[in-house]
Scaffold this motif. Sequence first.
Motif, PDB file in Angstrom:
ATOM      1  N   GLU A  53     -20.916  -9.114  24.588  1.00  0.00           N
ATOM      2  CA  GLU A  53     -20.253  -8.757  23.333  1.00  0.00           C
ATOM      3  C   GLU A  53     -21.122  -9.034  22.114  1.00  0.00           C
ATOM      4  N   TYR A  54     -21.825 -10.163  22.122  1.00  0.00           N
ATOM      5  CA  TYR A  54     -22.540 -10.576  20.924  1.00  0.00           C
ATOM      6  C   TYR A  54     -24.036 -10.303  20.956  1.00  0.00           C
ATOM      7  N   HIS A  91     -21.487 -22.084  21.641  1.00  0.00           N
ATOM      8  CA  HIS A  91     -21.121 -20.679  21.850  1.00  0.00           C
ATOM      9  C   HIS A  91     -21.376 -19.850  20.607  1.00  0.00           C
ATOM     10  N   ILE A  92     -21.951 -18.684  20.838  1.00  0.00           N
ATOM     11  CA  ILE A  92     -22.247 -17.775  19.736  1.00  0.00           C
ATOM     12  C   ILE A  92     -20.959 -17.237  19.111  1.00  0.00           C
ATOM     13  N   ASN A  97     -17.445 -16.669  14.381  1.00  0.00           N
ATOM     14  CA  ASN A  97     -16.000 -16.736  14.098  1.00  0.00           C
ATOM     15  C   ASN A  97     -15.195 -15.729  14.916  1.00  0.00           C
ATOM     16  N   ASN A  98     -15.640 -15.535  16.165  1.00  0.00           N
ATOM     17  CA  ASN A  98     -14.946 -14.665  17.118  1.00  0.00           C
ATOM     18  C   ASN A  98     -14.839 -13.213  16.672  1.00  0.00           C
ATOM     19  N   LYS A  99     -15.699 -12.791  15.772  1.00  0.00           N
ATOM     20  CA  LYS A  99     -15.675 -11.401  15.323  1.00  0.00           C
ATOM     21  C   LYS A  99     -16.494 -10.542  16.283  1.00  0.00           C
TER      22      LYS A  99
END
Length: 291
Positions: A53-54, A91-92, A97-99
């Motif tokens: 995801e990131y 954690h990334i 900020n979980n975006k």
Amino acid sequence: FNKFVVGTDPGIDDLIALALLQKLSPDFEHALLPTFGNVTGDLAESNCVEYIEYCAPSWSLLETSSFPLNNSIEHRIPDYFHGKDGLWDVHIKDRMNNKLSSVTKTIPEIASFKDAISLGPLTCFSNPEKFNVTNMTIMGGVFNEEGNETPYAETNIAFDADGADKYFANPFDNTFVSPLDATRKVTWTREQVDAIDVKDDLTWWIKTAIIAWFENYDHAREKNICLHDPLAIWLLFNQDACEWVKSGVRVVTEGEERGRTVLDDSRKECSIALDLKDPKGIAEDIWKTLF
């Protein structure tokens, strides 16, 4: 090479390895096969999802292997090395900020992959008929030294000795194995990690997670961090960096030596990296490639 299907149990060195794979093959759309090992199956999947995801939105997530071939977890999850979640709670997603970016993913057919990598237990590759793989790279095993999970066995093999032996009984055509004999020689010091210049979120993730390892791990066992999984990736793209021994491999599946890897000329030949030409130079090259 085209695209890789990667069996991985994301702990500290897996994170470095995945970043190195991405750096060395930036245009490839790889797929991750989460597997238990450094963490439980659900945490392996969660860490793989977070990486995709990131850090690698074009990559895909395939099925998770949560238990070894015999459905019995035989060894303690190595939280003493990787922390309870595999990454010492670094954690990334927290930094971001979980975006999440909105990414539409196409899940590829597993048989579409010609190239494979195993950075964890070989459970996910123990049924080769599911695959159409020609080239396989494995981090696992130990041949001429003491193991790191038992006196005889390396962790990835020990966690599923039956699955590993099933794989080596009929390996893919071109199988390259990076055992502890080689990977223990490639390390980073705390000073090298402190010198990482944080230029992006992935660099921050790697540096912060490794520093957490240095601050939390019992260094009576090893002073510097060994680049076990990253070395397997490096040798995939730099095969002349070591001396390859050609032999079949058998895994002991019974008794005190369960999980031990043994050279066995009666089995289909693999290429095994038992020694490196310049381990310190390789460690520096991996550092420079990433940072």
